[in-house]
Enzyme design. Sequence first.
Site, PDB file in Angstrom:
ATOM      1  N   GLU A  17      14.711  -4.407  -9.715  1.00  0.00           N
ATOM      2  CA  GLU A  17      13.662  -3.730 -10.487  1.00  0.00           C
ATOM      3  C   GLU A  17      14.231  -2.408 -10.960  1.00  0.00           C
ATOM      4  O   GLU A  17      14.848  -1.679 -10.188  1.00  0.00           O
ATOM      5  CB  GLU A  17      12.425  -3.514  -9.619  1.00  0.00           C
ATOM      6  CG  GLU A  17      11.768  -4.828  -9.243  1.00  0.00           C
ATOM      7  CD  GLU A  17      10.418  -4.661  -8.574  1.00  0.00           C
ATOM      8  OE1 GLU A  17      10.238  -3.689  -7.816  1.00  0.00           O
ATOM      9  OE2 GLU A  17       9.543  -5.500  -8.816  1.00  0.00           O
ATOM     10  N   CYS A  25      10.171   1.270   2.343  1.00  0.00           N
ATOM     11  CA  CYS A  25      11.159   0.252   2.721  1.00  0.00           C
ATOM     12  C   CYS A  25      12.576   0.817   2.632  1.00  0.00           C
ATOM     13  O   CYS A  25      13.510   0.211   3.135  1.00  0.00           O
ATOM     14  CB  CYS A  25      11.006  -0.987   1.865  1.00  0.00           C
ATOM     15  SG  CYS A  25      10.911  -0.599   0.128  1.00  0.00           S
ATOM     16  N   GLY A  85       6.797  -6.248  -0.448  1.00  0.00           N
ATOM     17  CA  GLY A  85       6.099  -6.233   0.836  1.00  0.00           C
ATOM     18  C   GLY A  85       7.032  -6.669   1.940  1.00  0.00           C
ATOM     19  O   GLY A  85       8.258  -6.544   1.814  1.00  0.00           O
ATOM     20  N   SER A  86       6.456  -7.221   2.996  1.00  0.00           N
ATOM     21  CA  SER A  86       7.266  -7.567   4.162  1.00  0.00           C
ATOM     22  C   SER A  86       8.104  -8.824   3.910  1.00  0.00           C
ATOM     23  O   SER A  86       7.742  -9.686   3.108  1.00  0.00           O
ATOM     24  CB  SER A  86       6.355  -7.810   5.357  1.00  0.00           C
ATOM     25  OG  SER A  86       5.488  -8.887   5.079  1.00  0.00           O
ATOM     26  N   LYS A 141      -2.260  -8.359  -8.010  1.00  0.00           N
ATOM     27  CA  LYS A 141      -3.089  -8.146  -6.821  1.00  0.00           C
ATOM     28  C   LYS A 141      -2.597  -6.937  -6.050  1.00  0.00           C
ATOM     29  O   LYS A 141      -1.554  -6.972  -5.404  1.00  0.00           O
ATOM     30  CB  LYS A 141      -3.061  -9.357  -5.882  1.00  0.00           C
ATOM     31  CG  LYS A 141      -4.067  -9.194  -4.756  1.00  0.00           C
ATOM     32  CD  LYS A 141      -3.705  -9.958  -3.504  1.00  0.00           C
ATOM     33  CE  LYS A 141      -3.180  -9.127  -2.373  1.00  0.00           C
ATOM     34  NZ  LYS A 141      -3.993  -8.029  -1.883  1.00  0.00           N
ATOM     35  N   PRO A 142      -3.334  -5.830  -6.120  1.00  0.00           N
ATOM     36  CA  PRO A 142      -2.922  -4.655  -5.344  1.00  0.00           C
ATOM     37  C   PRO A 142      -3.294  -4.839  -3.867  1.00  0.00           C
ATOM     38  O   PRO A 142      -4.151  -5.666  -3.555  1.00  0.00           O
ATOM     39  CB  PRO A 142      -3.733  -3.504  -5.954  1.00  0.00           C
ATOM     40  CG  PRO A 142      -4.740  -4.113  -6.877  1.00  0.00           C
ATOM     41  CD  PRO A 142      -4.559  -5.601  -6.878  1.00  0.00           C
ATOM     42  N   ALA A 143      -2.656  -4.079  -2.997  1.00  0.00           N
ATOM     43  CA  ALA A 143      -2.956  -4.160  -1.560  1.00  0.00           C
ATOM     44  C   ALA A 143      -4.407  -3.737  -1.308  1.00  0.00           C
ATOM     45  O   ALA A 143      -4.923  -2.837  -1.975  1.00  0.00           O
ATOM     46  CB  ALA A 143      -2.004  -3.261  -0.781  1.00  0.00           C
ATOM     47  N   SER A 144      -5.030  -4.369  -0.334  1.00  0.00           N
ATOM     48  CA  SER A 144      -6.447  -4.084  -0.061  1.00  0.00           C
ATOM     49  C   SER A 144      -6.680  -2.662   0.467  1.00  0.00           C
ATOM     50  O   SER A 144      -7.756  -2.103   0.290  1.00  0.00           O
ATOM     51  CB  SER A 144      -7.000  -5.090   0.944  1.00  0.00           C
ATOM     52  OG  SER A 144      -6.891  -6.378   0.398  1.00  0.00           O
ATOM     53  N   GLU A 178      10.997  -7.880  -3.312  1.00  0.00           N
ATOM     54  CA  GLU A 178      11.471  -6.615  -2.739  1.00  0.00           C
ATOM     55  C   GLU A 178      10.906  -6.571  -1.334  1.00  0.00           C
ATOM     56  O   GLU A 178       9.718  -6.306  -1.151  1.00  0.00           O
ATOM     57  CB  GLU A 178      10.931  -5.432  -3.555  1.00  0.00           C
ATOM     58  CG  GLU A 178      11.476  -5.333  -4.961  1.00  0.00           C
ATOM     59  CD  GLU A 178      12.965  -5.037  -5.003  1.00  0.00           C
ATOM     60  OE1 GLU A 178      13.541  -4.645  -3.967  1.00  0.00           O
ATOM     61  OE2 GLU A 178      13.543  -5.214  -6.079  1.00  0.00           O
ATOM     62  N   TRP A 203       0.810  -1.223   0.000  1.00  0.00           N
ATOM     63  CA  TRP A 203       0.000   0.000   0.000  1.00  0.00           C
ATOM     64  C   TRP A 203       0.842   1.272   0.000  1.00  0.00           C
ATOM     65  O   TRP A 203       0.311   2.350  -0.191  1.00  0.00           O
ATOM     66  CB  TRP A 203      -0.946   0.018   1.211  1.00  0.00           C
ATOM     67  CG  TRP A 203      -0.237  -0.273   2.516  1.00  0.00           C
ATOM     68  CD1 TRP A 203      -0.177  -1.480   3.154  1.00  0.00           C
ATOM     69  CD2 TRP A 203       0.549   0.631   3.305  1.00  0.00           C
ATOM     70  NE1 TRP A 203       0.600  -1.394   4.278  1.00  0.00           N
ATOM     71  CE2 TRP A 203       1.055  -0.100   4.407  1.00  0.00           C
ATOM     72  CE3 TRP A 203       0.878   1.982   3.199  1.00  0.00           C
ATOM     73  CZ2 TRP A 203       1.865   0.473   5.388  1.00  0.00           C
ATOM     74  CZ3 TRP A 203       1.687   2.556   4.176  1.00  0.00           C
ATOM     75  CH2 TRP A 203       2.168   1.799   5.246  1.00  0.00           C
ATOM     76  N   ASN A 204       2.155   1.172   0.242  1.00  0.00           N
ATOM     77  CA  ASN A 204       2.903   2.437   0.422  1.00  0.00           C
ATOM     78  C   ASN A 204       3.224   3.164  -0.885  1.00  0.00           C
ATOM     79  O   ASN A 204       3.310   4.389  -0.908  1.00  0.00           O
ATOM     80  CB  ASN A 204       4.154   2.225   1.284  1.00  0.00           C
ATOM     81  CG  ASN A 204       5.112   1.224   0.709  1.00  0.00           C
ATOM     82  OD1 ASN A 204       4.778   0.481  -0.209  1.00  0.00           O
ATOM     83  ND2 ASN A 204       6.310   1.201   1.245  1.00  0.00           N
TER      84      ASN A 204
END
Length: 485
Positions: A463, A289, A233-234, A180-183, A255, A156-157
Amino acid sequence: MLQKTSHFMKTANLIGGEWVQSDSGDTIDVTNPATGLKIGTVPKSGRAETKRAVEAAAEAFKSWRKTSALERSKLMRKLHDAIMDNQDSLAELLTMEQGKSLTEAKGEVGMSAAYILWYAEEGRRTYGDAVPSPWADRRILVTKEPVGVIAAITPWNFPSSMLARKIGPALAAGCTSVVKPASQTPYSGLAWGVLAEEVGIPKGVLNIVTGSASEIGDELCENPLVRKITFTGSTEVGKVLLKKAADTVKKVSMELGGNAPFLVFDDADVDRAVEGAVAAKYRNSGQTCVCTNRFIVQAGVYDEFVEKLAAATRKLKVGPGLEEGTQQGPLIDEKAVEKVEEFIEDATAKGGKVVSGGKRHELGGTFFEPTVIRDATIDMKFTKDEIFGPVAPVYRFEKEEEAVEMANDTIYGLASYFYAGDLGRVFRVMEGLKYGLIGVNEGIITTAEAPFGGLKQSGLGKEGGHQGIEDYLDTKYICIGGLGL
Ligand code: ADP
């Protein structure tokens, strides 16, 4: 063509060129973190919808892989132009769901466009080799081909640019995607579908599914039609995906988390370091991050740096992202604020002193004051864990080797920064830091032209740069024999 923000706010999945709801009709609420109010819903999809999206991508791959690199490049240039024409609307949508200031959101949308343009160019240069053969009557060719269907899961960031880094090389290489984007921030992801449709990217080349992270993630990892998983993500979730992707031996790029050190040496230009520190710490309210997690400052400039950094943070304007002049928006949710409070409590209990900020902002909600904590020590939580909030702990060191050791003492290896003057020192420290990204006398270094990616438990693959398309390509060796030469 210039479009309004609402034009991009799609509340459906994009599967095989159709905008569709989840099978159950269930939805997820999307809220504006600046107000806490609901701005809309998106489908709560699961495995079945994801499987159909993968199949649609596999079908589309049959013809997309046969388009020429030039044809794809031209479509991507149109996509770039469509993004830039609508930069304001896309930025507004991003700020509404994510919270960051409009200035930062515009920057992010610009960055998305930059990645698309870069890969529109790089896609035309995925050269193979003609290798000198050891046999007189055989020839050796090495070719690069698209891997097939790729799956992308994003956080989401940076809801727009994290997708650009994945959609860009995928389109350029001739792959098709399921995304799939973050909710928390699905609209900036779904907007890619609107843009792709409008510039004429064929149906099924880009599919977007919103909903249950684990169900969608499981299908993407287990479905043998998916040949590559790319995730931002994490580290925790990245490890889960890596394990799941192993069963079908997919390519993976990850990443993951970071714990960025920011070193300031006695011979640094302290004002420049403070300027870089503000950018590297408080951008996106500290929720990136590559945001500095630990400031590590040499004794001779320690007090000066702390004072100047605290003074700079007091000037930062905290407010709703859509408001003119805002520099720091709210945090993404209440949980993020609680985590930040926990880190500060832990630090003050162990002798850290809050020099500026330190508490929730008077605006309420998830707004938090930009914070500086001096006298940080290695027993404090932020030594090991990612803060993901606007808190700057400042550690002290005496000797150069000690600073590099402290900087490397983490499982992460994504971004690092250091400020120094002496050229010998610059090279010693640069070569000593075990990090994938290093800013020397610079606080913001990400750009489409350079390879972004972490070492150690911060990730796999790159990337951006010419390297960023490699993971979307299969290398094939072809031996042509019996030539009778
Ligand atoms: P963040 O702290 O940025 O939310 P996460 O790693 O939890 O980091 O989430 C990043 C992305 O990964 C989001 O799109 C989230 O929905 C997705 N995600 C979370 N858990 C899983 C999972 N078990 N499988 C697949 N995707 C997941």
